[in-house]
Design a protein around this motif. Structure first.
Motif, PDB file in Angstrom:
ATOM      1  N   ILE A  73     -13.784   0.571   4.206  1.00 21.23           N
ATOM      2  CA  ILE A  73     -12.660  -0.275   3.783  1.00 21.23           C
ATOM      3  C   ILE A  73     -11.560   0.635   3.249  1.00 21.23           C
ATOM      4  O   ILE A  73     -11.766   1.418   2.324  1.00 21.23           O
ATOM      5  CB  ILE A  73     -13.085  -1.282   2.699  1.00 21.23           C
ATOM      6  N   CYS A  74     -10.369   0.518   3.843  1.00 20.99           N
ATOM      7  CA  CYS A  74      -9.232   1.369   3.503  1.00 20.99           C
ATOM      8  C   CYS A  74      -8.272   0.637   2.583  1.00 20.99           C
ATOM      9  O   CYS A  74      -8.243  -0.595   2.531  1.00 20.99           O
ATOM     10  CB  CYS A  74      -8.517   1.772   4.796  1.00 20.99           C
ATOM     11  N   GLY A  75      -7.443   1.403   1.884  1.00 20.90           N
ATOM     12  CA  GLY A  75      -6.404   0.808   1.053  1.00 20.90           C
ATOM     13  C   GLY A  75      -5.453  -0.055   1.863  1.00 20.90           C
ATOM     14  O   GLY A  75      -4.939  -1.066   1.368  1.00 20.90           O
ATOM     15  N   SER A  76      -5.200   0.323   3.126  1.00 25.41           N
ATOM     16  CA  SER A  76      -4.319  -0.490   3.961  1.00 25.41           C
ATOM     17  C   SER A  76      -4.977  -1.807   4.340  1.00 25.41           C
ATOM     18  O   SER A  76      -4.288  -2.822   4.530  1.00 25.41           O
ATOM     19  CB  SER A  76      -3.903   0.286   5.219  1.00 25.41           C
ATOM     20  N   ASP A  77      -6.300  -1.828   4.456  1.00 25.87           N
ATOM     21  CA  ASP A  77      -7.014  -3.096   4.663  1.00 25.87           C
ATOM     22  C   ASP A  77      -6.819  -4.007   3.456  1.00 25.87           C
ATOM     23  O   ASP A  77      -6.588  -5.212   3.591  1.00 25.87           O
ATOM     24  CB  ASP A  77      -8.513  -2.849   4.883  1.00 25.87           C
ATOM     25  N   MET A  78      -6.907  -3.404   2.257  1.00 23.77           N
ATOM     26  CA  MET A  78      -6.679  -4.178   1.038  1.00 23.77           C
ATOM     27  C   MET A  78      -5.237  -4.680   0.971  1.00 23.77           C
ATOM     28  O   MET A  78      -4.983  -5.813   0.539  1.00 23.77           O
ATOM     29  CB  MET A  78      -6.987  -3.323  -0.196  1.00 23.77           C
ATOM     30  N   HIS A  79      -4.304  -3.841   1.395  1.00 21.46           N
ATOM     31  CA  HIS A  79      -2.889  -4.218   1.396  1.00 21.46           C
ATOM     32  C   HIS A  79      -2.684  -5.464   2.262  1.00 21.46           C
ATOM     33  O   HIS A  79      -1.986  -6.409   1.867  1.00 21.46           O
ATOM     34  CB  HIS A  79      -2.059  -3.045   1.926  1.00 21.46           C
ATOM     35  N   ALA A  80      -3.321  -5.464   3.440  1.00 20.51           N
ATOM     36  CA  ALA A  80      -3.230  -6.633   4.330  1.00 20.51           C
ATOM     37  C   ALA A  80      -3.901  -7.847   3.702  1.00 20.51           C
ATOM     38  O   ALA A  80      -3.355  -8.960   3.722  1.00 20.51           O
ATOM     39  CB  ALA A  80      -3.876  -6.302   5.671  1.00 20.51           C
ATOM     40  N   TRP A  81      -5.091  -7.635   3.134  1.00 15.53           N
ATOM     41  CA  TRP A  81      -5.858  -8.728   2.526  1.00 15.53           C
ATOM     42  C   TRP A  81      -5.086  -9.375   1.380  1.00 15.53           C
ATOM     43  O   TRP A  81      -5.190 -10.579   1.147  1.00 15.53           O
ATOM     44  CB  TRP A  81      -7.186  -8.160   2.044  1.00 15.53           C
ATOM     45  N   HIS A  82      -4.269  -8.582   0.706  1.00 21.30           N
ATOM     46  CA  HIS A  82      -3.431  -9.123  -0.367  1.00 21.30           C
ATOM     47  C   HIS A  82      -2.197  -9.850   0.172  1.00 21.30           C
ATOM     48  O   HIS A  82      -1.398 -10.382  -0.613  1.00 21.30           O
ATOM     49  CB  HIS A  82      -2.979  -8.004  -1.314  1.00 21.30           C
ATOM     50  N   ILE A 109       5.987  17.423  -4.768  1.00 20.56           N
ATOM     51  CA  ILE A 109       5.384  16.090  -4.807  1.00 20.56           C
ATOM     52  C   ILE A 109       5.087  15.675  -3.367  1.00 20.56           C
ATOM     53  O   ILE A 109       5.990  15.667  -2.526  1.00 20.56           O
ATOM     54  CB  ILE A 109       6.318  15.044  -5.443  1.00 20.56           C
ATOM     55  N   VAL A 110       3.835  15.360  -3.080  1.00 17.46           N
ATOM     56  CA  VAL A 110       3.469  14.800  -1.779  1.00 17.46           C
ATOM     57  C   VAL A 110       3.083  13.342  -2.001  1.00 17.46           C
ATOM     58  O   VAL A 110       2.167  13.042  -2.764  1.00 17.46           O
ATOM     59  CB  VAL A 110       2.321  15.583  -1.117  1.00 17.46           C
ATOM     60  N   HIS A 111       3.800  12.460  -1.336  1.00 16.11           N
ATOM     61  CA  HIS A 111       3.693  11.015  -1.562  1.00 16.11           C
ATOM     62  C   HIS A 111       2.953  10.382  -0.392  1.00 16.11           C
ATOM     63  O   HIS A 111       3.488  10.258   0.703  1.00 16.11           O
ATOM     64  CB  HIS A 111       5.109  10.433  -1.694  1.00 16.11           C
ATOM     65  N   ILE A 112       1.687   9.979  -0.625  1.00 17.14           N
ATOM     66  CA  ILE A 112       0.875   9.411   0.439  1.00 17.14           C
ATOM     67  C   ILE A 112       0.490   7.956   0.181  1.00 17.14           C
ATOM     68  O   ILE A 112       0.022   7.261   1.072  1.00 17.14           O
ATOM     69  CB  ILE A 112      -0.390  10.282   0.688  1.00 17.14           C
ATOM     70  N   GLY A 113       0.721   7.469  -1.049  1.00 15.71           N
ATOM     71  CA  GLY A 113       0.394   6.082  -1.366  1.00 15.71           C
ATOM     72  C   GLY A 113       1.464   5.116  -0.884  1.00 15.71           C
ATOM     73  O   GLY A 113       2.626   5.480  -0.716  1.00 15.71           O
ATOM     74  N   LEU A 114       1.054   3.872  -0.661  1.00 14.89           N
ATOM     75  CA  LEU A 114       1.981   2.843  -0.156  1.00 14.89           C
ATOM     76  C   LEU A 114       1.810   1.523  -0.907  1.00 14.89           C
ATOM     77  O   LEU A 114       1.889   0.456  -0.307  1.00 14.89           O
ATOM     78  CB  LEU A 114       1.757   2.613   1.340  1.00 14.89           C
ATOM     79  N   GLN A 115       1.592   1.617  -2.228  1.00 16.97           N
ATOM     80  CA  GLN A 115       1.336   0.382  -2.961  1.00 16.97           C
ATOM     81  C   GLN A 115       2.544  -0.533  -3.024  1.00 16.97           C
ATOM     82  O   GLN A 115       2.433  -1.746  -2.853  1.00 16.97           O
ATOM     83  CB  GLN A 115       0.855   0.697  -4.381  1.00 16.97           C
ATOM     84  N   ASP A 116       3.731   0.031  -3.293  1.00 13.66           N
ATOM     85  CA  ASP A 116       4.927  -0.801  -3.348  1.00 13.66           C
ATOM     86  C   ASP A 116       6.152   0.061  -3.074  1.00 13.66           C
ATOM     87  O   ASP A 116       6.039   1.264  -2.816  1.00 13.66           O
ATOM     88  CB  ASP A 116       5.057  -1.533  -4.696  1.00 13.66           C
ATOM     89  N   ASN A 117       7.328  -0.568  -3.112  1.00 14.23           N
ATOM     90  CA  ASN A 117       8.582   0.145  -2.870  1.00 14.23           C
ATOM     91  C   ASN A 117       9.522  -0.011  -4.067  1.00 14.23           C
ATOM     92  O   ASN A 117      10.744  -0.042  -3.913  1.00 14.23           O
ATOM     93  CB  ASN A 117       9.244  -0.391  -1.598  1.00 14.23           C
ATOM     94  N   GLU A 118       8.939  -0.106  -5.263  1.00 14.48           N
ATOM     95  CA  GLU A 118       9.713  -0.321  -6.474  1.00 14.48           C
ATOM     96  C   GLU A 118      10.393   0.974  -6.940  1.00 14.48           C
ATOM     97  O   GLU A 118       9.933   2.071  -6.631  1.00 14.48           O
ATOM     98  CB  GLU A 118       8.808  -0.860  -7.587  1.00 14.48           C
ATOM     99  N   PRO A 119      11.473   0.861  -7.719  1.00 15.11           N
ATOM    100  CA  PRO A 119      12.146   2.056  -8.256  1.00 15.11           C
ATOM    101  C   PRO A 119      11.200   2.862  -9.152  1.00 15.11           C
ATOM    102  O   PRO A 119      10.255   2.324  -9.715  1.00 15.11           O
ATOM    103  CB  PRO A 119      13.307   1.475  -9.063  1.00 15.11           C
ATOM    104  N   GLY A 120      11.473   4.138  -9.267  1.00 11.62           N
ATOM    105  CA  GLY A 120      10.665   5.008 -10.115  1.00 11.62           C
ATOM    106  C   GLY A 120      10.928   6.471  -9.857  1.00 11.62           C
ATOM    107  O   GLY A 120      10.850   7.307 -10.763  1.00 11.62           O
ATOM    108  N   LEU A 121      11.252   6.806  -8.619  1.00 16.03           N
ATOM    109  CA  LEU A 121      11.511   8.202  -8.274  1.00 16.03           C
ATOM    110  C   LEU A 121      12.798   8.678  -8.948  1.00 16.03           C
ATOM    111  O   LEU A 121      13.861   8.062  -8.793  1.00 16.03           O
ATOM    112  CB  LEU A 121      11.627   8.337  -6.757  1.00 16.03           C
TER     113      LEU A 121
END
Length: 331
Positions: free
Chosen positions: A36-45, A246-258
Motif C-alpha cells: 500500500i503506497c501513499g498515493s493509494d492513500m491519497h486516492a482513498w482519501h 532540499i529534495v521534495h518527494i512528498g505530495l500531501q498537499d499544495n499549501e504555502p510553506g516554502l
C-alpha cells in the motif's frame, strides 16, 4: 478473481472482478504481494481526480508470469507506463515522459490476484529474494532516485548531516539508502510515536518528534521532504543550511510553506522528484537482493482480505510504515 476495490472516499471492499485479458505485448501475472503506497492513500482519501472509483488500486507488486516468454519466472513489476519514444524516454528519463502513468490509475492495479501488463515492465528477480522483500522494490526505487539527486546536488560527502521529514515508507527507505551508501549522520522527523519507536530499532538513524524538537539548522546539509505538506516545506526551508539541498518527494498537499526568499538569498538548492528511472529500479532490487536493505522490523504482511481495514489503520495512524498485502501464493 478477488480484488480490493476502491469504491469511494475512504471506502474499499473485496469484490469479485473479471480476470484481466492480456493485450498486445502484454502478459498475465499471477500476483503474490502488493504494498500500500501513499498515493493509494491519497486516492482513498478522495484527493486524486485521476483515480476514479470503482477502481483496483495498487502498484508495488510482484508475482509469477503466467503467459509469454517469461512464463514461470518470478518477477518484480515496474508499474510506470510510458510512450517509449519521446525525447525523455529516448534519453533514459522515462519517468519524465509526458504521457507517463501508473497501473492503478487509468487501468486496474495490483490489489488483485492477477494483472495484465507489458512484458517490458517486468524484471526477473533472484531465486533467493523473498517476494515480500521484492515488493519493496518500487517504493525503494523512488527513494534511490531521491537520494541520488540529493548526492548529485550536495556533493558526495559521507559526513553530510541529513534530515528526513516523514517516517513513512519513502522517508524511511531514503534514510536506509543513505545508510547503505555510507552516510551516518541521519535524523528522521516523525510525529507518530509508534513509528518513531520502530525507526529507532532498525537503523543508525535518530528519530525525533518535530513537534517537540528542532535539530541544529546551522549544519543540516540535506533535507528529504517525504511528506510534502505546507508544514514540512516550511520546516525544510528553515532547517537547511545556506547552500544546502532540499529534495521534495512528498505530495500531501499544495499549501504555502516554502520560503522562496530564504532559498534565493541563501542559494539553497530545491529539487522536486516523483518517481524513478529504470536504473533506479534495478538498483533497488540490487540493494534488496544483497540484504543491505530489507523490510524487517517495519513492513507488515497482511492478507488481501484485510486490505480495507489496512487502509483504515493507516488513516488512523495505528499502522507500521509499510503494509504489504498478500494477494496470492508466496512461492
Amino acid at each position: 478473481m478477488k480484488a480490493l476495490v476502491y469504491t469511494g472516499t475512504q471506502m474499499s471492499e473485496i469484490r469479485d472482478v473479471d480476470v484481466p485479458v492480456a493485450g498486445d505485448n502484454q502478459v498475465l501475472v499471477d500476483l503474490a504481494f502488493c504494498g500500500i503506497c501513499g498515493s493509494d492513500m491519497h486516492a482513498w482519501h478522495g484527493h486524486d481526480e485521476r483515480r476514479v472509483p470503482p477502481l483496483v488500486l495498487g502498484h508495488e507488486a510482484v508475482g509469477i508470469v503466467q503467459t509469454g516468454a517469461l512464463a514461470g519466472e518470478r518477477v518484480a513489476i515496474n508499474p510506470l507506463m510510458t510512450c517509449g519514444d519521446c525525447d525523455c524516454c529516448n534519453r533514459g528519463d522515462e519517468h519524465l515522459c509526458p504521457s507517463r502513468e501508473l497501473i492503478g490509475m487509468r487501468v486496474p492495479g495490483a490489489f488483485a490476484e492477477k494483472l495484465a501488463i507489458d512484458s517490458g515492465n517486468l524484471t526477473v528477480i533472484d531465486d533467493d529474494l523473498p517476494f515480500a522483500e521484492a515488493a519493496l522494490a518500487e517504493p525503494l526505487a523512488c527513494s534511490v532516485h531521491a537520494v541520488r539527486l540529493a548526492c548529485q546536488l550536495a556533493g558526495d560527502h559521507r559526513d553530510a548531516a541529513i534530515v528526513v521529514l516523514g517516517g513513512g515508507a519513502i522517508g524511511l527507505l531514503a534514510a536506509l539508502v543513505f545508510e547503505a551508501y555510507g552516510y551516518g549522520n541521519i535524523q528522521i522527523a516523525e510525529t507518530n510515536a509508534l513509528r518513531r519507536e520502530m525507526l529507532e530499532k532498525i537503523s543508525v538513524m535518530r528519530a525525533y518528534d518535530p513537534l517537540c524538537e528542532t535539530p541544529d539548522s546551522s549544519r543540516i546539509d540535506i533535507i528529504i521532504d517525504a511528506v510534502g505538506s505546507g508544514a514540512t516545506r516550511r520546516a525544510a526551508s528553515a532547517l537547511v543550511r545556506p547552500g544546502g539541498v532540499i529534495v521534495h518527494i512528498g505530495l500531501q498537499d499544495n499549501e504555502p510553506g516554502l520560503d522562496t526568499r530564504r532559498i534565493t538569498l541563501q542559494e539553497i538548492k530545491f529539487q522536486g522528484t516523483y518517481c524513478y528511472r529504470k536504473d533506479d529500479f534495478a538498483e533497488a532490487l540490487a540493494l534488496l537482493t544483497s540484504g543491505k536493505i530489507s523490510g524487517k522490523g517495519w513492513a507488515e504482511i497482511r492478507h488481501l482480505d484485510a486490505g480495507a481495514q489496512s487502509f483504515l489503520d493507516i488513516h488512523h495512524g495505528t499502522a507500521p510504515p509499510k503494509i504489504i498485502l498478500q494477494t496470492g501464493s508466496e512461492s
